[in-house]
Design an enzyme around this catalytic site. Sequence first.
Site, PDB file in Angstrom:
ATOM      1  N   HIS A 103      -4.054  25.624   8.543  1.00 56.03           N
ATOM      2  CA  HIS A 103      -3.555  26.490   7.475  1.00 56.03           C
ATOM      3  C   HIS A 103      -2.035  26.500   7.437  1.00 56.03           C
ATOM      4  CE1 HIS A 103      -3.216  28.986  11.035  1.00 56.03           C
ATOM      5  NE2 HIS A 103      -2.430  29.801  10.371  1.00 56.03           N
ATOM      6  N   ASP A 105       0.863  29.523   6.887  1.00 52.79           N
ATOM      7  CA  ASP A 105       0.818  30.979   6.970  1.00 52.79           C
ATOM      8  C   ASP A 105       1.000  31.661   5.610  1.00 52.79           C
ATOM      9  OD1 ASP A 105       0.251  31.252   9.686  1.00 52.79           O
ATOM     10  OD2 ASP A 105       2.357  30.962  10.217  1.00 52.79           O
ATOM     11  N   ARG A 273       4.610  37.028  16.790  1.00 51.50           N
ATOM     12  CA  ARG A 273       4.977  36.194  15.628  1.00 51.50           C
ATOM     13  C   ARG A 273       5.768  36.981  14.582  1.00 51.50           C
ATOM     14  NH1 ARG A 273       0.559  33.711  11.585  1.00 51.50           N
ATOM     15  NH2 ARG A 273       1.405  35.148  10.037  1.00 51.50           N
TER      16      ARG A 273
END
Length: 282
Positions: A103, A105, A273
């Site tokens: 993916h 983000d 993150r």
Amino acid sequence: MKTSPLSEGFGIEVTDIDLSAPLDDAAFGALRKAWFDSGVMVVRDQALTPDAQIAFARRFGDLAIHVMDQFLLPGHPEILVLSNRKRPDGTPEGFEDAGRYWHSDISYEERPALGSQLYAVEIPPEGGDTMFQDMVRAWETLPDDLKQRIEGRRALHSYTRNHKKNETQEGGRPAISAAQGARLTDVVHPIVRTVEDTGRKALYVNPGFTWAIEGMDEAEGRALLDALFAHSRDRAFRYVHKWRPGDLLCWDNRTVMHHATMYDPAYIRHMHRTTIRGPRPV
Ligand code: SIN
């Protein structure tokens, strides 16, 4: 600051820099250019408090707050915690199975991520790698007939459809609450985007969040997406990051897609993150 290539294809390693100390504009500019020219950048040997990590990320742009808000670091909502550690009451400290599929983000948002910066707080002795695919190379090497079929087209990205699939595949993933669901609407983005910093083109579809091609019959669109996914997963343009303690791993979501890998759950993998919001893809 010293730099060296991370792999033959793409990625850069940066050493001899302390991101917790103030960085002048010239050093910041050099680091930014190194990152966006390379797609993936690891800055080694960092000791970052949440405040320092957020301050560094903010220099690149606005930060996105993840929709799964139960996994945000208390007091620091700009940090999404990815972790298999449990609190004393048994509740998870972080999003354990986040990103175990290819993916880019938050591609399901109107203004998806420009970059993500993942800081290794605690890592297992092996496994839990992060894999990357170079989507500029994916575009450049795409066969001409596929290039023609996607010319000028847009694709639909959805978080809720992905989440539902993962709820059933892995079990145990918390359902999206009504308040979280209200923040999520499906969006469309161009299948090929032009990267603002370099003018290069990149394929911008991913198996995690891209579900359909706008204006195309469902089965035909699905088959076309599957062909694009198969091509973009080619190992010829893959880099696998093996984590070291203190790594701050930065990736450009416009030009790479990524995939977290499994590890022995007897060990802790605990990461912080930050996600920098980008412009609407064009
Ligand atoms: C993610 O941000 O998608 C997860 C990456 C990782 O945990 O390696």
